[in-house]
Scaffold this motif. Structure first.
Motif, PDB file in Angstrom:
ATOM      1  N   SER A  43       0.966  -1.217  -0.157  1.00  0.00           N
ATOM      2  CA  SER A  43       0.212  -0.020  -0.040  1.00  0.00           C
ATOM      3  C   SER A  43       1.003   1.362  -0.077  1.00  0.00           C
ATOM      4  O   SER A  43       0.829   2.192   0.757  1.00  0.00           O
ATOM      5  CB  SER A  43      -0.930   0.146   1.265  1.00  0.00           C
ATOM      6  OG  SER A  43      -1.910  -1.168   1.200  1.00  0.00           O
ATOM      7  N   LEU A  44       1.819   1.368  -1.063  1.00  0.00           N
ATOM      8  CA  LEU A  44       2.852   2.551  -0.918  1.00  0.00           C
ATOM      9  C   LEU A  44       2.146   3.744  -1.787  1.00  0.00           C
ATOM     10  O   LEU A  44       1.345   3.309  -2.657  1.00  0.00           O
ATOM     11  CB  LEU A  44       4.035   2.228  -1.897  1.00  0.00           C
ATOM     12  CG  LEU A  44       4.623   0.758  -0.865  1.00  0.00           C
ATOM     13  CD1 LEU A  44       5.919   0.501  -1.906  1.00  0.00           C
ATOM     14  CD2 LEU A  44       5.281   1.139   0.304  1.00  0.00           C
ATOM     15  N   ASN A  45       2.386   4.797  -1.737  1.00  0.00           N
ATOM     16  CA  ASN A  45       2.117   5.851  -2.192  1.00  0.00           C
ATOM     17  C   ASN A  45       3.081   6.035  -3.440  1.00  0.00           C
ATOM     18  O   ASN A  45       3.970   5.698  -3.721  1.00  0.00           O
ATOM     19  CB  ASN A  45       1.717   7.244  -1.499  1.00  0.00           C
ATOM     20  CG  ASN A  45       3.379   7.794  -0.852  1.00  0.00           C
ATOM     21  OD1 ASN A  45       4.199   7.616  -1.284  1.00  0.00           O
ATOM     22  ND2 ASN A  45       3.139   8.322   0.158  1.00  0.00           N
ATOM     23  N   ASN A  46       2.791   7.365  -4.298  1.00  0.00           N
ATOM     24  CA  ASN A  46       3.607   7.494  -5.529  1.00  0.00           C
ATOM     25  C   ASN A  46       5.203   7.696  -5.172  1.00  0.00           C
ATOM     26  O   ASN A  46       5.993   7.410  -5.710  1.00  0.00           O
ATOM     27  CB  ASN A  46       3.054   8.490  -6.331  1.00  0.00           C
ATOM     28  CG  ASN A  46       1.760   8.067  -7.269  1.00  0.00           C
ATOM     29  OD1 ASN A  46       1.745   6.851  -7.861  1.00  0.00           O
ATOM     30  ND2 ASN A  46       0.750   8.909  -6.942  1.00  0.00           N
ATOM     31  N   THR A  47       5.092   8.444  -3.992  1.00  0.00           N
ATOM     32  CA  THR A  47       6.493   9.034  -3.545  1.00  0.00           C
ATOM     33  C   THR A  47       7.301   7.588  -3.106  1.00  0.00           C
ATOM     34  O   THR A  47       8.613   7.531  -3.330  1.00  0.00           O
ATOM     35  CB  THR A  47       6.465   9.906  -2.477  1.00  0.00           C
ATOM     36  OG1 THR A  47       5.800  11.307  -2.899  1.00  0.00           O
ATOM     37  CG2 THR A  47       7.945  10.514  -2.053  1.00  0.00           C
TER      38      THR A  47
END
Length: 465
Positions: free
Chosen positions: A46-50
């Motif tokens: 569940s990582l964000n774009n950064t």
């Protein structure tokens, strides 16, 4: 020493070139592997774009930092032993990526595997020393075509991922790398004459950083190679998010950028040999600027109120126009990567390992920072095409810098050529050798006066309050 059946210097040079190119292709495929397996890992964690940008960029960091020391070691110990050591170093962490389960584990193993990216520096230095100056650009271009290893990852990794799961991608890559190591040991050779810098200290080798031209080439390479790496890591995700393709189709479309950019590097080396590095690099910058201008425009919906109601217009690049521009950009950067290193082989033939390490490090660091900046900008703006806006600005800066720096150098060169021509014409019309010597003295005095005026003005400015 490789197998003894190959004895002639020419045949050994070709064998070294082939082995270096294959090894570099394998290393590059490993180096950008997270561009594919990072997508299911992003969903898993569940990582964000950064965070995704950091994940895919982590191997690029160590590959960039190690380019400088690896270049020094290549000059000192020779390319064969350094390359073999580097290949062996990558095997263990590559295998264990498939067993990682936490974000920090992926980052640590990514850093260790990233050493594969330093293979470019050792390979380019090792290759160039086997060929004369006339053929160096073409030979280094062939070696640089190993960038197409990124396309291999785009073709092969999705198929492995969909068939066996992402965990098998690094394990299969590790097994393939074992074959590469054995083949490399068999088909490469050592020439003691290539170790020009064996008695040069690290401090002496680092003096190259005092040359302003090196910094200029570092900036160019951070765009054409750093941009190539950054987009190679990002384009699969871009096609998924911007156009809604599945992973396999997105990776294949991304390969349309990656593959030609790597393959045409050899052609770029030939053009740089024939027409000069300056002309090739200049046109690369202009083609890049044009493509990035159009690619920067975001998908836009324009709503116009008319007398008959509202009319909606969708403004933006469809996938086919975008891919055509991306292909053109990839080809131009392939030419640019070759032309920059033609500059280096022409100007630093005896220190190519160190200078290629420095310039390669700058390019690699560009490839490391760009995916992180891409992710941060998209998280902040919500616009996918903002990544091309960033690259457009960087290209514009490169063009301006190139114009002013090379214009000054060309002016000095043309002035010297004009004076030499004038002196020769004067000599043909005057029989008295004393007159010719006097004319030559006048020209030398002009140079001294110009240098004196320059130093005086600098002194005056420094002491004027």
């Amino acid at each position: 020493m490789g197998i003894s059946i190959i004895k002639s210097q020419t045949a050994q040079a070709k064998s070294v070139l082939a082995a270096n190119t294959i090894a570099f292709t394998a290393c590059f495929a490993v180096w950008v592997m997270f561009s594919i397996i990072g997508i299911p890992i992003k969903e898993l964690l569940s990582l964000n774009n950064t965070q995704f940008g950091i994940l895919v960029a982590t191997p690029i960091l160590t590959g960039s930092i190690f380019r400088l020391p690896v270049g020094m070691m290549t000059d000192k110990f020779g390319g064969r032993v350094v390359y073999l050591t580097l290949l062996l170093t990558v095997l263990t962490p590559l295998w264990f990526i498939g067993s990682a389960t936490q974000y920090w584990q992926f980052l640590v193993l990514g850093l260790l595997v990233g050493v594969a990216g330093a293979s470019f520096t050792v390979g380019i230095a090792y290759t160039s020393k086997w060929f004369d100056k006339k053929n160096q650009g073409f030979a280094m271009g062939i070696f640089g075509a190993g960038n197409a290893g990124a396309a291999i990852t785009n073709f092969v990794a999705p198929a492995i991922l969909l068939s066996f799961g992402w965990q098998m991608v690094p394990k299969i890559y590790a097994m393939a790398m074992v074959v590469v190591v054995i083949s490399y040991w068999m088909f490469t050779y050592t020439d003691p004459d290539h170790k020009h810098a064996s008695k040069v200290t690290i401090k002496e080798q680092l003096q190259i950083l005092r040359d302003p031209k090196v910094w200029k080439y570092m900036q160019y390479y951070s765009l054409v190679f750093g941009g190539f790496v950054g987009l190679s890591l990002w384009m699969t995700k871009y096609y998924i998010n911007e156009y809604g393709f599945d992973l396999k189709t997105a990776a294949l479309l991304g390969a349309i950028f990656v593959l030609p950019s790597g393959v045409v590097r050899a052609l770029g080396g030939w053009f740089a040999d024939k027409y000069g590095a300056y002309k090739v690099t200049w046109w690369v910058m202009w083609v890049s600027l044009t493509c990035l201008f159009f690619m920067s425009y975001p998908q836009t919906a324009l709503l116009i109120k008319t007398t008959t109601g509202e009319v909606k217009f969708d403004i933006g690049l469809n996938v086919w126009v975008f891919t055509a521009l991306l292909f053109t950009l990839g080809v131009s950067w392939g030419f640019g990567k070759a032309s920059v290193f033609k500059f280096l082989s022409d100007e630093y033939p005896d220190n190519i390992g160190v200078v290629s390490g420095v310039v390669g490090m700058a390019g690699g660091l560009g490839g490391f920072t760009l995916p992180i900046i891409f992710g941060a900008l998209i998280d902040y703006t919500g616009i996918n095409s903002v990544i091309f806006m960033l690259l457009y600005g960087a290209t514009a800066v490169s063009l301006v810098w190139m114009y002013f720096t090379f214009a000054k150098e060309k002016k000095i060169k043309h002035t010297q050529e004009a004076r030499t021509k004038a002196l020769k014409e004067y000599a043909t019309t005057h029989d008295n050798p004393n007159d010719v010597i006097a004319a030559q003295a006048v020209l030398e005095q002009i140079d001294l006066i110009e240098e004196f005026n320059k130093k005086y003005n600098e002194f005056k400015q420094a002491h004027t309050k």
